[in-house]
Design a protein around this motif. Structure first.
Motif, short mmCIF file in Angstrom:
data_model
loop_
_atom_site.label_atom_id
_atom_site.label_comp_id
_atom_site.label_asym_id
_atom_site.label_seq_id
_atom_site.Cartn_x
_atom_site.Cartn_y
_atom_site.Cartn_z
N GLU A 82 0.81 -1.22 0.00
CA GLU A 82 0.00 0.00 0.00
C GLU A 82 0.85 1.27 0.00
OE1 GLU A 82 -3.15 0.24 -0.57
OE2 GLU A 82 -3.34 -1.93 -0.68
N SER A 83 1.94 1.28 0.75
CA SER A 83 2.77 2.49 0.77
C SER A 83 3.45 2.71 -0.58
CB SER A 83 3.83 2.39 1.88
OG SER A 83 4.73 1.33 1.64
N ALA A 123 2.14 1.73 -3.49
CA ALA A 123 1.08 2.18 -4.39
C ALA A 123 0.78 3.66 -4.18
CB ALA A 123 -0.19 1.34 -4.16
N ALA A 124 0.72 4.10 -2.92
CA ALA A 124 0.47 5.51 -2.63
C ALA A 124 1.58 6.39 -3.18
CB ALA A 124 0.33 5.70 -1.12
N VAL A 133 1.19 6.72 -7.02
CA VAL A 133 0.08 7.60 -7.40
C VAL A 133 0.47 9.06 -7.23
CG1 VAL A 133 -2.26 8.30 -6.79
CG2 VAL A 133 -1.69 5.87 -6.96
N LYS A 134 1.24 9.35 -6.18
CA LYS A 134 1.64 10.73 -5.90
C LYS A 134 2.67 11.28 -6.89
CE LYS A 134 0.76 10.57 -0.92
NZ LYS A 134 1.37 10.60 0.45
N ALA A 173 -3.02 -2.71 -6.38
CA ALA A 173 -3.23 -1.65 -5.38
C ALA A 173 -3.29 -0.28 -6.05
CB ALA A 173 -2.12 -1.70 -4.34
N VAL A 174 -2.44 -0.05 -7.06
CA VAL A 174 -2.48 1.22 -7.79
C VAL A 174 -3.82 1.35 -8.53
CG1 VAL A 174 -1.47 2.49 -9.74
CG2 VAL A 174 0.01 1.43 -8.02
N ARG A 189 -6.71 -0.01 -7.69
CA ARG A 189 -7.77 0.28 -6.71
C ARG A 189 -7.78 1.75 -6.34
NH1 ARG A 189 -5.92 -4.51 -4.32
NH2 ARG A 189 -4.79 -3.33 -2.71
N ARG A 190 -6.62 2.30 -6.12
CA ARG A 190 -6.55 3.72 -5.76
C ARG A 190 -7.04 4.61 -6.90
NH1 ARG A 190 -3.41 5.30 -1.32
NH2 ARG A 190 -2.67 3.53 -0.09
N ALA A 245 -10.84 4.33 -7.09
CA ALA A 245 -11.47 5.04 -5.97
C ALA A 245 -11.42 6.55 -6.20
CB ALA A 245 -10.77 4.68 -4.66
N LEU A 246 -10.32 7.03 -6.75
CA LEU A 246 -10.20 8.46 -7.04
C LEU A 246 -11.18 8.87 -8.13
CD1 LEU A 246 -8.57 11.04 -6.40
CD2 LEU A 246 -6.98 10.40 -8.21
#
Length: 319
Positions: free
Chosen positions: A278-279, A281-282, A285-286, A302-303, A305-306, A309-310
Motif C-alpha cells: 500500500e505504501s 502504491a500511494a 500515485v503521488k 493496489a495502484v 484500486r486507488r 477510488a479516485l
C-alpha cells in the motif's frame, strides 16, 4: 558619476564573471573611457589583486584566481538566495555542524538591506522543519578534503567507524560524494577489498591524503550506486514504466531513490523499494506522471484500486 569604490567593485565583478575582457569591452560595460579602465586596473593591482594583461589594444585583462578574496556584488534576489541556502545548511547540517556555517550566515544577515531582511523574516514566519535524522556531526573541512581528493584522484587513508561503532583503517580511492536523505556518502574503491564501497561521511573519523594519485578504472554511476545501496534492504520492490523521458523521470524519482533505465526516448523503467504494497502504491500515485506497474502484480492491483477510488469520488453530478 559613479564613485571610484563602486566602480572598482563593478570592475571586479566583471573580471570574475568570465576568463578575459578587452579594455574596450570593459569600458563599454562600465560606461567609462579606456583610460579609466587602465587606471582602475592599476588601482586593483595596488590593492593586491593579480590582474594579468596581454599587450596591445586588443589584449585581454584577466583576474588570476585564488590570489585574493574577492568581495561579492549581489543583487536582492542573489542575496536572499545565498542567505536562505546558508540558513538551511545551518539547520539541516548538510555541510555539517561546523560553527563556520552559522557564523557565515549571521555575518551575511547583518549586511542585508532592510527590504531583503524583511523577505527573509517572512519566510521564517511560515517555514517549519522536521527533526533532523540522527547522525554524527560532520565538519565542512572534512567534507571539503574528501571532495578535493575525489577531484584529484588521490588515495586517502580513512579512519572509519561502522554502524556497530567499530573503528577501522581503510585505504580508499575516492570517486564521488553523493548527498541524499540529509546525509553525505563517499563512493570510493576499497583498496584492500578491491571493490567499490559507500562510506557515510559522518562516520569518517579522520581522512589523511597520501599524496598518491591513482587512476580509477571503470567507476560506477555514483548516484545509482548509492541508490542501490540504500534500497538493498527493502522487503519489497516494484518495477514501473514511467511514460516520460529519462531526465523527467529522474526529477520525479531522484537517482538516490530508484534505479533508472531509459526505455526509448519517451519512457523510463524505474525500480524502487518500499516497506509494503500500500505504501508503494500511494507513492506511485503521488508521482503525478502516467505509468504502468510492470511487477509485482500486488502493487499493480493496489495502484488500480486507488485510481478507481479516485475516479469514483470525482464523478460528474448526475444533474
Amino acid at each position: 558619476m559613479i564613485g571610484t569604490s563602486s566602480r572598482l567593485l563593478h570592475l571586479l565583478s566583471l573580471l570574475s564573471s568570465r576568463p578575459s575582457w578587452t579594455a574596450d569591452e570593459l569600458a563599454r560595460r562600465m560606461d567609462v573611457t579606456d583610460r579609466t579602465v587602465r587606471r582602475d586596473i592599476t588601482r586593483l593591482r595596488e590593492l593586491g589583486y593579480d590582474v594579468e594583461s596581454d599587450p596591445g589594444r586588443w589584449g585581454g585583462y584577466r583576474l588570476r584566481p585564488g590570489t585574493k578574496q574577492i568581495p561579492l556584488v549581489l543583487d536582492d534576489e542573489e542575496s536572499l538566495a545565498v542567505t536562505v541556502a546558508l540558513r538551511e545548511a545551518a539547520r539541516t547540517g548538510v555541510l555539517g555542524d561546523d560553527q563556520a556555517v552559522l557564523s557565515a550566515f549571521l555575518k551575511l544577515r547583518q549586511l542585508l538591506p532592510t527590504r531583503v531582511a524583511s523577505q527573509l523574516g517572512a519566510m521564517d514566519d511560515v517555514f517549519e522543519h522536521t527533526a533532523r535524522a540522527g547522525g554524527q556531526p560532520l565538519s565542512p573541512g572534512l567534507l571539503a578534503g574528501l571532495a578535493s581528493a575525489c577531484r584529484r584522484g588521490e588515495r586517502v587513508r580513512l579512519s572509519y567507524r561502522d554502524s556497530r561503532g567499530t573503528e577501522t583503517e581503510r585505504a580508499v580511492d575516492p570517486h564521488r560524494l553523493v548527498f541524499t536523505g540529509n546525509r553525505w556518502y563517499l563512493v570510493a574503491r576499497d583498496v584492500e577489498r578491491a571493490a567499490w564501497r559507500t562510506f557515510r561521511a559522518d562516520r569518517v573519523v579522520h581522512a589523511e591524503p597520501t599524496g598518491r594519485v591513482v587512476p580509477v578504472d571503470d567507476p560506477p554511476d555514483a548516484a545509482r550506486f548509492v541508490a542501490e545501496m540504500l534500497t538493498s534492504d527493502y522487503p519489497l520492490y516494484v518495477t514501473v514504466r514511467l511514460f516520460v523521458p529519462l531526465a523527467e523521470a529522474m526529477r520525479a524519482v531522484p537517482p538516490t531513490a530508484g534505479v533508472h533505465r531509459a526505455d526509448g526516448p519517451d519512457a523510463t523503467v524505474v525500480e524502487l523499494g518500499g516497506t509494503d504494497v500500500e505504501s508503494l502504491a500511494a507513492r506511485l500515485v503521488k508521482l503525478g506522471v502516467p505509468l504502468t506497474v510492470l511487477e509485482p502484480a500486488e502493487v499493480r492491483a493496489a495502484v488500480r484500486r486507488r485510481g478507481l477510488a479516485l475516479a469514483d469520488g470525482n464523478r460528474p453530478d448526475d444533474h
